[in-house]
Write a protein that holds these residues in place. Structure first.
Motif, PDB file in Angstrom:
ATOM      1  N   ALA A 122      33.420  65.467  35.193  1.00  0.00           N
ATOM      2  CA  ALA A 122      34.642  66.126  34.731  1.00  0.00           C
ATOM      3  C   ALA A 122      34.744  67.537  35.292  1.00  0.00           C
ATOM      4  CB  ALA A 122      34.674  66.163  33.207  1.00  0.00           C
ATOM      5  N   ASP A 123      33.632  68.265  35.275  1.00  0.00           N
ATOM      6  CA  ASP A 123      33.629  69.633  35.790  1.00  0.00           C
ATOM      7  C   ASP A 123      33.872  69.649  37.293  1.00  0.00           C
ATOM      8  OD1 ASP A 123      33.181  72.452  35.090  1.00  0.00           O
ATOM      9  OD2 ASP A 123      31.458  72.302  36.419  1.00  0.00           O
ATOM     10  N   LEU A 124      33.229  68.735  38.003  1.00  0.00           N
ATOM     11  CA  LEU A 124      33.407  68.661  39.454  1.00  0.00           C
ATOM     12  C   LEU A 124      34.829  68.246  39.809  1.00  0.00           C
ATOM     13  CD1 LEU A 124      32.055  68.855  42.224  1.00  0.00           C
ATOM     14  CD2 LEU A 124      31.420  66.454  42.002  1.00  0.00           C
ATOM     15  N   CYS A 125      35.385  67.295  39.059  1.00  0.00           N
ATOM     16  CA  CYS A 125      36.752  66.838  39.309  1.00  0.00           C
ATOM     17  C   CYS A 125      37.747  67.977  39.118  1.00  0.00           C
ATOM     18  CB  CYS A 125      37.086  65.675  38.388  1.00  0.00           C
ATOM     19  SG  CYS A 125      38.729  64.965  38.656  1.00  0.00           S
ATOM     20  N   SER A 126      37.480  68.840  38.160  1.00  0.00           N
ATOM     21  CA  SER A 126      38.350  69.990  37.945  1.00  0.00           C
ATOM     22  C   SER A 126      38.393  70.884  39.175  1.00  0.00           C
ATOM     23  CB  SER A 126      37.864  70.787  36.725  1.00  0.00           C
ATOM     24  OG  SER A 126      38.622  71.955  36.555  1.00  0.00           O
ATOM     25  N   GLY A 127      37.230  71.170  39.745  1.00  0.00           N
ATOM     26  CA  GLY A 127      37.183  71.985  40.951  1.00  0.00           C
ATOM     27  C   GLY A 127      37.865  71.305  42.129  1.00  0.00           C
ATOM     28  N   ILE A 128      37.661  69.993  42.259  1.00  0.00           N
ATOM     29  CA  ILE A 128      38.292  69.242  43.345  1.00  0.00           C
ATOM     30  C   ILE A 128      39.811  69.275  43.212  1.00  0.00           C
ATOM     31  CG2 ILE A 128      38.612  66.921  44.305  1.00  0.00           C
ATOM     32  CD1 ILE A 128      35.671  66.373  43.667  1.00  0.00           C
ATOM     33  N   ALA A 129      40.317  69.081  41.989  1.00  0.00           N
ATOM     34  CA  ALA A 129      41.767  69.066  41.762  1.00  0.00           C
ATOM     35  C   ALA A 129      42.390  70.426  42.073  1.00  0.00           C
ATOM     36  CB  ALA A 129      42.063  68.661  40.321  1.00  0.00           C
ATOM     37  N   GLU A 186      61.575  67.277  50.766  1.00  0.00           N
ATOM     38  CA  GLU A 186      61.067  68.385  49.954  1.00  0.00           C
ATOM     39  C   GLU A 186      60.672  67.897  48.564  1.00  0.00           C
ATOM     40  OE1 GLU A 186      62.550  72.665  48.102  1.00  0.00           O
ATOM     41  OE2 GLU A 186      63.973  71.319  49.090  1.00  0.00           O
ATOM     42  N   GLY A 187      61.498  67.035  47.985  1.00  0.00           N
ATOM     43  CA  GLY A 187      61.196  66.496  46.669  1.00  0.00           C
ATOM     44  C   GLY A 187      59.918  65.681  46.658  1.00  0.00           C
ATOM     45  N   HIS A 188      59.643  64.955  47.753  1.00  0.00           N
ATOM     46  CA  HIS A 188      58.431  64.147  47.825  1.00  0.00           C
ATOM     47  C   HIS A 188      57.185  65.037  47.853  1.00  0.00           C
ATOM     48  CE1 HIS A 188      56.320  60.380  48.529  1.00  0.00           C
ATOM     49  NE2 HIS A 188      55.612  60.979  49.481  1.00  0.00           N
ATOM     50  N   TYR A 189      57.242  66.137  48.600  1.00  0.00           N
ATOM     51  CA  TYR A 189      56.109  67.060  48.646  1.00  0.00           C
ATOM     52  C   TYR A 189      55.843  67.672  47.269  1.00  0.00           C
ATOM     53  CZ  TYR A 189      55.046  67.053  53.616  1.00  0.00           C
ATOM     54  OH  TYR A 189      54.618  66.693  54.872  1.00  0.00           O
ATOM     55  N   HIS A 190      56.907  67.994  46.549  1.00  0.00           N
ATOM     56  CA  HIS A 190      56.732  68.573  45.220  1.00  0.00           C
ATOM     57  C   HIS A 190      56.293  67.515  44.200  1.00  0.00           C
ATOM     58  CE1 HIS A 190      58.794  72.046  46.962  1.00  0.00           C
ATOM     59  NE2 HIS A 190      58.318  72.738  45.937  1.00  0.00           N
ATOM     60  N   LEU A 191      56.676  66.263  44.402  1.00  0.00           N
ATOM     61  CA  LEU A 191      56.196  65.192  43.521  1.00  0.00           C
ATOM     62  C   LEU A 191      54.694  65.029  43.654  1.00  0.00           C
ATOM     63  CD1 LEU A 191      56.579  62.782  41.608  1.00  0.00           C
ATOM     64  CD2 LEU A 191      57.090  61.382  43.625  1.00  0.00           C
ATOM     65  N   LEU A 192      54.186  65.057  44.871  1.00  0.00           N
ATOM     66  CA  LEU A 192      52.747  64.962  45.083  1.00  0.00           C
ATOM     67  C   LEU A 192      52.025  66.173  44.484  1.00  0.00           C
ATOM     68  CD1 LEU A 192      52.674  63.589  48.756  1.00  0.00           C
ATOM     69  CD2 LEU A 192      52.364  62.322  46.623  1.00  0.00           C
ATOM     70  N   LEU A 193      52.669  67.338  44.546  1.00  0.00           N
ATOM     71  CA  LEU A 193      52.090  68.527  43.926  1.00  0.00           C
ATOM     72  C   LEU A 193      51.991  68.358  42.414  1.00  0.00           C
ATOM     73  CD1 LEU A 193      51.103  71.456  43.997  1.00  0.00           C
ATOM     74  CD2 LEU A 193      53.505  72.186  43.935  1.00  0.00           C
ATOM     75  N   VAL A 194      53.028  67.776  41.808  1.00  0.00           N
ATOM     76  CA  VAL A 194      53.020  67.536  40.365  1.00  0.00           C
ATOM     77  C   VAL A 194      51.861  66.614  39.981  1.00  0.00           C
ATOM     78  CG1 VAL A 194      54.267  66.393  38.490  1.00  0.00           C
ATOM     79  CG2 VAL A 194      55.457  67.998  39.972  1.00  0.00           C
ATOM     80  N   LEU A 195      51.591  65.607  40.799  1.00  0.00           N
ATOM     81  CA  LEU A 195      50.483  64.691  40.524  1.00  0.00           C
ATOM     82  C   LEU A 195      49.142  65.429  40.561  1.00  0.00           C
ATOM     83  CD1 LEU A 195      51.591  61.555  42.589  1.00  0.00           C
ATOM     84  CD2 LEU A 195      51.820  61.932  40.127  1.00  0.00           C
TER      85      LEU A 195
END
Length: 278
Positions: free
Chosen positions: A181-188, A151-160
């Motif tokens: 930058a604008d496109l990366c924001s949508g992707i993230a 569970e902690g690993h899944y939440h660590l990836l979410l934090v990234l």
């Protein structure tokens, strides 16, 4: 610990906003790359302007509903115990606080766009949006609910992924004409929504890794090897989502360039080809 609906609901909100942001960014750049400007939110065209602010309304209504669920329903109205905040529901209070930040962003953006009381430039709205994501980042990084093991690993990836949202939005505020930058924001934002879904289906649904199980609100694995295998599977799932989103973005750009393409797009590519040849 969370729940399946508790991950799907915010995941749906992030996913809808992220997909719309990607498509709008691609269309605006393909239509006129020379006048491209970073936008923290994107108006919905057509319908005589009646749906222009739909994205902001979706964020406001969605976060408000989710905030009420976390603050009122999940806590069963038991806010205080012996004069202090109920320690059994600290995670619900934290989630509500995070959602409040996104709700405030949507209200500030609506006030800025629809009234003259709070006129703010796009860069300022970007920083307010980044602040909301910072609140989310701090919540999951310093969560009162201890996330361990799989569970902690899944939440660590979410934090990234949340960190990537912050970085891309801040970059967009500093570089207001940057399409990447604008496109990366949508992707993230899209990846964050997809990862909420992936977490829900893996930890609380039918995709639990072999040798691990959910029991008494905790994910446990039979051995260290099973836990490591589950973490490697999570890494592969994230890679698959990233790959799938990038393929979808490339496809949407090709479609937008053909459908809405401006002559400036072709001239930019032609100039880049000439520079490469030289």
């Amino acid at each position: 610990m969370g729940s399946f609906p508790g991950h799907v609901l915010p995941g749906t909100l992030f996913l809808l906003v992220g997909i719309w942001h990607i498509w709008s960014s691609v269309v605006r750049y393909a239509s006129n790359p020379k006048s491209f400007q970073v936008r923290v939110w994107n108006p919905v065209p057509g319908f005589d302007g009646r749906l222009k602010y739909l994205e902001l309304y979706v964020i406001a209504v969605g976060t408000f509903i989710d905030m009420c669920i976390e603050f009122f329903y999940s806590t069963h109205l038991k806010f205080f115990v012996h004069g202090v905040l109920n320690p059994s529901h600290m995670n619900d209070f934290e989630h509500a606080g995070m959602l409040l930040m996104f709700f405030v962003f949507s209200l500030v953006a609506l006030l800025s766009e629809k009234t003259s009381f709070l006129p703010l430039p796009e860069g300022a709205l970007c920083l307010i949006s980044a602040t909301a994501f910072c609140a989310e980042y701090l919540l999951f990084y310093f969560h009162s609910t201890t996330h361990k093991g799989l569970e902690g690993h899944y939440h660590l990836l979410l934090v990234l992924l949340v960190g990537l949202c912050i970085l891309s939005i801040v970059t967009g505020s500093l570089m207001p004409t940057s399409f990447p930058a604008d496109l990366c924001s949508g992707i993230a934002i899209t990846l964050q929504g997809l990862w909420f879904y992936q977490t829900a289906f893996t930890l609380y649904g039918p995709m639990m890794p072999d040798g691990c199980r959910l029991k008494e609100s905790m994910v446990t694995c039979h051995s260290q090897d099973k836990e490591v295998r589950g973490q490697l599977l999570a890494n592969f799932q994230l890679f698959s989502l990233v790959f799938g989103v990038l393929v979808a973005v490339a496809g949407s750009y090709i479609f937008a360039a053909k459908r809405f393409g401006h002559s400036g797009v072709m001239s930019l590519h032609t100039a880049e080809d000439r520079l490469d040849q030289n």
